[in-house]
Design a protein around this motif. Structure first.
Motif, PDB file in Angstrom:
ATOM      1  N   PHE A 151      44.786 -24.408 -23.996  1.00 31.17           N
ATOM      2  CA  PHE A 151      44.251 -24.130 -25.331  1.00 31.17           C
ATOM      3  C   PHE A 151      42.980 -24.930 -25.591  1.00 31.17           C
ATOM      4  CE2 PHE A 151      43.895 -24.970 -29.881  1.00 31.17           C
ATOM      5  CZ  PHE A 151      44.000 -23.698 -30.409  1.00 31.17           C
ATOM      6  N   PHE A 152      42.992 -26.210 -25.265  1.00 34.80           N
ATOM      7  CA  PHE A 152      41.843 -27.057 -25.563  1.00 34.80           C
ATOM      8  C   PHE A 152      40.702 -26.876 -24.567  1.00 34.80           C
ATOM      9  CE2 PHE A 152      45.112 -29.509 -27.929  1.00 34.80           C
ATOM     10  CZ  PHE A 152      44.473 -29.537 -29.165  1.00 34.80           C
ATOM     11  N   ASN A 153      40.987 -26.370 -23.373  1.00 38.15           N
ATOM     12  CA  ASN A 153      39.935 -26.205 -22.366  1.00 38.15           C
ATOM     13  C   ASN A 153      39.102 -24.942 -22.570  1.00 38.15           C
ATOM     14  OD1 ASN A 153      40.393 -28.579 -21.011  1.00 38.15           O
ATOM     15  ND2 ASN A 153      41.776 -27.675 -19.513  1.00 38.15           N
ATOM     16  N   VAL A 154      39.629 -23.959 -23.272  1.00 39.71           N
ATOM     17  CA  VAL A 154      38.862 -22.743 -23.534  1.00 39.71           C
ATOM     18  C   VAL A 154      37.694 -23.080 -24.455  1.00 39.71           C
ATOM     19  CG1 VAL A 154      38.890 -20.461 -24.629  1.00 39.71           C
ATOM     20  CG2 VAL A 154      40.819 -21.188 -23.222  1.00 39.71           C
TER      21      VAL A 154
ATOM     22  N   VAL B 223      44.094 -11.402 -21.850  1.00 35.58           N
ATOM     23  CA  VAL B 223      44.769 -11.226 -20.556  1.00 35.58           C
ATOM     24  C   VAL B 223      43.996 -11.950 -19.456  1.00 35.58           C
ATOM     25  CG1 VAL B 223      45.400  -9.535 -18.782  1.00 35.58           C
ATOM     26  CG2 VAL B 223      45.884  -9.053 -21.183  1.00 35.58           C
ATOM     27  N   ILE B 224      42.672 -11.847 -19.490  1.00 33.91           N
ATOM     28  CA  ILE B 224      41.839 -12.522 -18.489  1.00 33.91           C
ATOM     29  C   ILE B 224      42.052 -14.032 -18.542  1.00 33.91           C
ATOM     30  CG2 ILE B 224      39.448 -13.073 -17.835  1.00 33.91           C
ATOM     31  CD1 ILE B 224      38.710 -10.223 -18.711  1.00 33.91           C
ATOM     32  N   LEU B 225      42.166 -14.567 -19.743  1.00 35.53           N
ATOM     33  CA  LEU B 225      42.369 -16.012 -19.896  1.00 35.53           C
ATOM     34  C   LEU B 225      43.718 -16.473 -19.348  1.00 35.53           C
ATOM     35  CD1 LEU B 225      40.905 -16.656 -23.471  1.00 35.53           C
ATOM     36  CD2 LEU B 225      39.842 -17.159 -21.266  1.00 35.53           C
ATOM     37  N   LEU B 226      44.647 -15.536 -19.201  1.00 36.86           N
ATOM     38  CA  LEU B 226      45.975 -15.879 -18.681  1.00 36.86           C
ATOM     39  C   LEU B 226      46.076 -15.706 -17.163  1.00 36.86           C
ATOM     40  CD1 LEU B 226      48.192 -14.211 -21.453  1.00 36.86           C
ATOM     41  CD2 LEU B 226      47.712 -16.657 -21.162  1.00 36.86           C
ATOM     42  N   LEU B 227      45.031 -15.138 -16.551  1.00 36.49           N
ATOM     43  CA  LEU B 227      45.048 -14.920 -15.111  1.00 36.49           C
ATOM     44  C   LEU B 227      44.860 -16.225 -14.343  1.00 36.49           C
ATOM     45  CD1 LEU B 227      42.827 -11.709 -14.781  1.00 36.49           C
ATOM     46  CD2 LEU B 227      45.321 -11.827 -14.624  1.00 36.49           C
TER      47      LEU B 227
ATOM     48  N   SER C 227      37.650 -22.785 -18.275  1.00 40.11           N
ATOM     49  CA  SER C 227      38.850 -23.443 -18.794  1.00 40.11           C
ATOM     50  C   SER C 227      39.610 -24.189 -17.705  1.00 40.11           C
ATOM     51  CB  SER C 227      39.777 -22.413 -19.458  1.00 40.11           C
ATOM     52  OG  SER C 227      40.373 -21.568 -18.489  1.00 40.11           O
ATOM     53  N   ASN C 228      39.399 -23.775 -16.460  1.00 35.85           N
ATOM     54  CA  ASN C 228      40.112 -24.393 -15.335  1.00 35.85           C
ATOM     55  C   ASN C 228      39.163 -25.188 -14.435  1.00 35.85           C
ATOM     56  OD1 ASN C 228      42.598 -24.805 -13.978  1.00 35.85           O
ATOM     57  ND2 ASN C 228      42.012 -23.311 -12.425  1.00 35.85           N
TER      58      ASN C 228
END
Length: 423
Positions: free
Chosen positions: A9-12, A66-70, A415-416
């Motif tokens: 959440f905080f990295n996005v 959805v992309i953010l969850l990949l 984010s990663n």
């Protein structure tokens, strides 16, 4: 909320997400204004273009989520497959594509929905280009690597040109900025700029006049660098090539472009008067934007907009609605948001640990910058009419979804970034 979810959440980069949502909202309200019908006054009416756009925005947010969850590694691993599928779609559209506005660029999926593969080719090309350039022992300073990278860009360009969609074709040229960031010599940009200048001046003046200027400039440079034989030799070769290019410019111009395309360019360059009203769209666009003055006429109060003087006002010429109803202040606000977005994207790209993510980030910046520059320049009359949308603002599902995917892939990689040192 566990540690992984909290970290995600905080990295996005939520600032970029907010800019994205702001631009989509601005687009929705301006599309509503551009197609406003008193019989369908509600912005959420699903029988109108604004209602359709609202669905596109909601579905775009779902796609982005959805992309953010990949898993980030999948984006690099699947890039060749995504690119191949896109190329197959570009070939398919040449066979079964539906013509819209003179371009065979759409695949009819039924139910009134059409897919434009050229839009999705942009993020697919950025992904594969990032995958290739981030590979070990690949350097753009190496001729073989440069040719392969160029091939990745040129293949979709050629297929899109065959539709023919000149606007989307031109956008892919912006990816040279990615190559430049990764070490491509500035000589390529300088040579490209000089050739573009020669081409335009060759259209505006007689060939012998341009050649005279080239020869005088070359003679002065040779005199200044006469002790450097290598540079003198390069200048002589460059001068000969330039002279040949000047004489070839007009024949190339007449054969490569269609009459209506040449007419639009001639009008912008002041080479001919618009007696046949070829520049009608652009003239009406300038009238609409100029009539808004400083603060605009007010929302839903634009006369040029209301009476449909500007064709394609909800798509290619959506900026006219901004200019007329929101005025100079609104136009500057929209351009400021795009500038902020581009600066943010570059900042995101530069803070990446993985070369793949950095290269992809510059691809995103290049594509969006090119779209914004050409679309707004076209609307205010300093570039010929080229049919490309204004990102996140113009009407269209394919456009909005492709830009959403383009941007949110970068947000996912970012984010990663602390856990990515591969590629």
């Amino acid at each position: 909320m566990n540690n992984h979810q909290r970290s995600f959440f905080f990295n996005v980069d939520w600032i970029t997400v907010l800019i994205y949502l702001a631009l989509c909202t601005i687009g929705l309200f301006n599309i509503h204004a551009a197609v406003y019908d008193e019989n369908h006054p509600h912005i959420y009416d699903l029988s109108t273009s604004s209602g359709h756009q609202l669905i596109f925005i909601i579905s775009g947010i779902v796609i982005g989520s959805v992309i953010l969850l990949l898993e980030s590694r999948f984006l690099s691993a699947l890039s060749p497959a995504i690119y191949v599928v896109t190329i197959l779609l570009l070939i398919l559209v040449l066979v079964i594509g539906r013509g819209v506005g003179g371009n065979q660029a759409w695949i009819d999926l039924g139910g009134g929905f059409k897919l434009q593969p050229s839009e999705f080719a942009k993020f697919a090309t950025c992904l594969l280009l990032a995958r290739y350039l981030s590979a070990t022992n690949v350097k753009v300073t190496d001729t073989k690597s440069l040719m392969i990278a160029g091939g990745i860009i040129l293949l979709p360009m050629m297929l899109i040109k065959m539709q023919p969609d000149d606007g989307s074709t031109l956008v892919f040229c912006s990816l040279i900025l990615v190559l430049y960031r990764e070490g491509l010599s500035s000589y390529f940009l300088i040579i490209g700029g000089l050739l573009a200048t020669l081409f335009i001046t060759s259209l505006m003046f007689e060939a012998w006049q341009v050649v005279t200027v080239v020869v005088i400039a070359a003679a002065l440079l040779i005199f200044m660098l006469k002790r450097n034989r290598t540079m003198v030799l390069k200048l002589l070769i460059g001068t000969i090539i330039s002279i040949g290019f000047v004489f070839a410019a007009k024949p190339l111009y007449e054969k490569a472009l269609k009459p209506h395309q040449r007419a639009r360019i001639d009008i912008v360059l002041g080479l001919s008067k618009d007696k046949k009203h070829v520049g009608y769209n652009q003239n009406q666009a300038k009238i609409a934007i100029g009539s808004g003055r400083v603060w605009g006429k007010g929302y839903l109060q634009g006369t040029q907009t209301k009476y449909s003087f500007v064709p394609a006002q909800s798509t290619d010429f959506i900026f006219c609605t901004v200019g007329e109803e929101w005025g100079f202040a609104g136009s500057v606000t929209v351009m400021g948001l795009f500038l902020f977005l581009l600066l943010r994207i570059i900042q995101i790209a530069e803070r990446q640990r993985a070369p793949f993510s950095r290269i992809y980030g510059y691809g995103v910046a290049s594509i969006i910058f090119c779209h914004v520059l050409i679309n707004i320049a076209m609307a205010i009359g300093i570039m010929p009419v080229i049919g490309i949308p204004l990102p996140f603002i113009s009407y269209g599902g394919s456009s909005l979804w492709s830009f959403t995917i383009l941007l949110f892939i970068l947000l996912k990689l970012d984010s990663n970034r602390m856990g990515m040192n591969w590629a």
